[in-house]
Write a protein that holds these residues in place. Structure first.
Motif, short mmCIF file in Angstrom:
data_model
loop_
_atom_site.label_atom_id
_atom_site.label_comp_id
_atom_site.label_asym_id
_atom_site.label_seq_id
_atom_site.Cartn_x
_atom_site.Cartn_y
_atom_site.Cartn_z
N THR A 46 -9.68 -36.61 55.55
CA THR A 46 -9.20 -35.42 54.87
C THR A 46 -9.53 -34.22 55.74
O THR A 46 -10.66 -34.09 56.23
CB THR A 46 -9.83 -35.26 53.48
N LEU A 47 -8.54 -33.35 55.94
CA LEU A 47 -8.66 -32.25 56.88
C LEU A 47 -8.85 -30.92 56.18
O LEU A 47 -8.29 -30.68 55.11
CB LEU A 47 -7.41 -32.18 57.76
N ASP A 48 -9.64 -30.05 56.81
CA ASP A 48 -9.84 -28.72 56.27
C ASP A 48 -8.51 -28.00 56.12
O ASP A 48 -7.71 -27.96 57.05
CB ASP A 48 -10.76 -27.91 57.19
N VAL A 49 -8.27 -27.45 54.95
CA VAL A 49 -7.00 -26.81 54.65
C VAL A 49 -6.69 -25.68 55.62
O VAL A 49 -5.55 -25.51 56.05
CB VAL A 49 -7.02 -26.30 53.20
N THR B 233 -4.76 -26.67 58.78
CA THR B 233 -3.56 -27.50 58.75
C THR B 233 -2.46 -26.95 57.85
O THR B 233 -1.63 -27.69 57.35
CB THR B 233 -3.92 -28.92 58.28
N THR B 234 -2.43 -25.64 57.65
CA THR B 234 -1.46 -25.07 56.73
C THR B 234 -0.02 -25.25 57.20
O THR B 234 0.91 -25.17 56.39
CB THR B 234 -1.73 -23.58 56.51
N GLN B 235 0.18 -25.51 58.48
CA GLN B 235 1.54 -25.65 59.01
C GLN B 235 1.90 -27.09 59.35
O GLN B 235 2.96 -27.35 59.90
CB GLN B 235 1.72 -24.78 60.26
N TRP B 236 1.03 -28.04 59.00
CA TRP B 236 1.25 -29.43 59.43
C TRP B 236 2.01 -30.20 58.35
O TRP B 236 1.65 -30.17 57.18
CB TRP B 236 -0.10 -30.09 59.70
N SER B 237 3.05 -30.93 58.77
CA SER B 237 3.88 -31.68 57.81
C SER B 237 3.65 -33.19 57.88
O SER B 237 4.30 -33.95 57.18
CB SER B 237 5.37 -31.41 58.09
N GLY B 238 2.69 -33.63 58.71
CA GLY B 238 2.52 -35.07 58.92
C GLY B 238 1.46 -35.73 58.09
O GLY B 238 1.09 -36.89 58.36
N TYR B 239 0.96 -35.05 57.08
CA TYR B 239 -0.09 -35.63 56.25
C TYR B 239 0.46 -36.80 55.42
O TYR B 239 1.65 -36.87 55.12
CB TYR B 239 -0.69 -34.57 55.32
N THR B 240 -0.43 -37.71 55.06
CA THR B 240 -0.03 -38.88 54.26
C THR B 240 -0.45 -38.77 52.81
O THR B 240 -0.08 -39.62 51.99
CB THR B 240 -0.61 -40.17 54.86
N SER B 241 -1.24 -37.76 52.47
CA SER B 241 -1.60 -37.51 51.07
C SER B 241 -2.03 -36.06 50.95
O SER B 241 -2.36 -35.40 51.94
CB SER B 241 -2.73 -38.44 50.60
N ILE B 242 -2.01 -35.55 49.72
CA ILE B 242 -2.46 -34.19 49.46
C ILE B 242 -3.05 -34.15 48.06
O ILE B 242 -2.50 -34.71 47.11
CB ILE B 242 -1.29 -33.18 49.61
N THR B 243 -4.21 -33.51 47.93
CA THR B 243 -4.87 -33.42 46.63
C THR B 243 -4.34 -32.22 45.85
O THR B 243 -3.62 -31.38 46.39
CB THR B 243 -6.39 -33.27 46.80
N GLU B 244 -4.71 -32.16 44.59
CA GLU B 244 -4.31 -31.02 43.76
C GLU B 244 -4.87 -29.72 44.30
O GLU B 244 -4.31 -28.64 44.09
CB GLU B 244 -4.77 -31.23 42.32
N GLY C 152 -4.98 -29.04 47.38
CA GLY C 152 -4.30 -28.75 48.63
C GLY C 152 -4.96 -29.32 49.87
O GLY C 152 -4.61 -28.95 51.00
N VAL C 153 -5.94 -30.21 49.69
CA VAL C 153 -6.59 -30.85 50.84
C VAL C 153 -5.66 -31.93 51.38
O VAL C 153 -5.18 -32.79 50.64
CB VAL C 153 -7.95 -31.45 50.44
N LEU C 154 -5.42 -31.90 52.68
CA LEU C 154 -4.47 -32.81 53.30
C LEU C 154 -5.16 -34.06 53.82
O LEU C 154 -6.25 -34.00 54.40
CB LEU C 154 -3.76 -32.11 54.47
N GLY C 155 -4.51 -35.21 53.62
CA GLY C 155 -5.03 -36.48 54.10
C GLY C 155 -4.30 -36.92 55.35
O GLY C 155 -3.07 -36.84 55.44
N ASP C 156 -5.06 -37.38 56.32
CA ASP C 156 -4.50 -37.87 57.57
C ASP C 156 -4.64 -39.38 57.66
O ASP C 156 -5.72 -39.93 57.42
CB ASP C 156 -5.23 -37.23 58.76
N GLY C 157 -3.55 -40.05 58.02
CA GLY C 157 -3.62 -41.46 58.33
C GLY C 157 -3.74 -42.36 57.12
O GLY C 157 -3.50 -41.98 55.98
N VAL C 158 -4.18 -43.58 57.40
CA VAL C 158 -4.28 -44.62 56.38
C VAL C 158 -5.58 -45.40 56.58
O VAL C 158 -5.94 -45.74 57.70
CB VAL C 158 -3.09 -45.61 56.47
#
Length: 253
Positions: free
Chosen positions: A163-166, A169-180, A182-188
């Motif tokens: 999980t990446l610091d918001v 990564t505000t401009q990144w579209s490649g995340y695989t999950s997002i929490t309520e 707004g925390v973005l998840g990377d990978g699997v």
């Protein structure tokens, strides 16, 4: 004497962008520091797969590489699935991780089938994001690295590896999950499989993830690994300092 741990690196001549080839060498080095014999086996386009693999490593590549890499994956599909049935461990970075998923669609709309080991479908051509990032891995440990990506990804039921610091990564579209929040998840993160977009290479900067892979191998193989050696400790200390340097730069940007 047990057989060497076979680390198979797929398409190293194509999937080696941003230091991602080095992830295999990190795994090999950490095993050698434990005095565990290893064998690094590179499989290039047009070659045949070996009969078995303990750990399969795939690096990242430029967007056009998929046009060459995907047909090789199709040709190797039976052998790669045999590796999975044998209990192999998998580490995929960037495009290599995408090829372990359902499909990769190019910016021109061409669709290439993936290996189907993850639920992720990737589409190239999103907004490019290129910067250092930090966050935490699936076990809550600090993570940092370099993210250079312009792929959109989607898939249900994904547990992200990182999980990446918001703020980073505000401009990144490649995340695989997002929490309520707004925390973005990377990978699997799946049993026996680790996928991320982070470069650096990922496992040199974040050796705890490397050890997760190696402890999974040890459990499967029935070969207990001892405590870290002094060499492990030194490498981990340097990795911690490098991660902190990234965090400090992000905090002052």
């Amino acid at each position: 004497m047990s057989a060497p741990v076979r680390i198979v690196r797929i398409l190293p001549e194509l999937l080696g962008l941003n230091g991602s080839l080095g992830n295999a060498e990190v795994l090999q080095a950490r095993l050698k520091w434990w005095s565990v014999d290893t064998q690094l086996h590179d499989v290039r386009a047009g070659e045949d797969l070996p009969d078995s693999a303990d750990i399969v490593v795939l690096g990242s590549g430029t967007s056009s590489v998929v046009e060459v890499a995907a047909p090789e994956f199709s040709r190797w599909a039976k052998g790669l699935h045999r590796f999975k049935e044998q209990g192999s461990l998998w580490c995929g970075i960037g495009l290599g991780g995408d090829l372990l998923g359902q499909s990769v669609t190019t910016a021109k709309g061409e669709v290439y089938q993936g290996l189907g080991l993850t639920p992720i479908s990737a589409r190239q051509g999103g907004a490019r994001f290129s910067a250092e990032v930090s966050g935490k891995d699936a076990k809550g440990r600090p993570v940092a690295g370099y993210l250079n990506d312009y792929t959109e990804r989607e898939g249900s039921g994904v547990t992200s590896l990182i999980t990446l610091d918001v703020t980073a990564t505000t401009q990144w579209s490649g995340y695989t999950s997002i929490t309520e929040e707004g925390v973005l998840g990377d990978g699997v993160s799946q049993e026996n499989l680790w996928v991320s977009t982070l470069s650096g290479p990922l496992l040199a900067l974040n050796p705890a993830i490397a050890d997760d892979i190696l402890y999974a191998w040890a459990k499967r193989d029935g070969t207990p690994l001892p405590e870290h050696t002094a060499t492990h400790q030194l490498a981990d200390f340097r990795a911690e300092k490098a991660r902190q340097g990234i965090v400090d730069r992000l905090n002052t940007a």
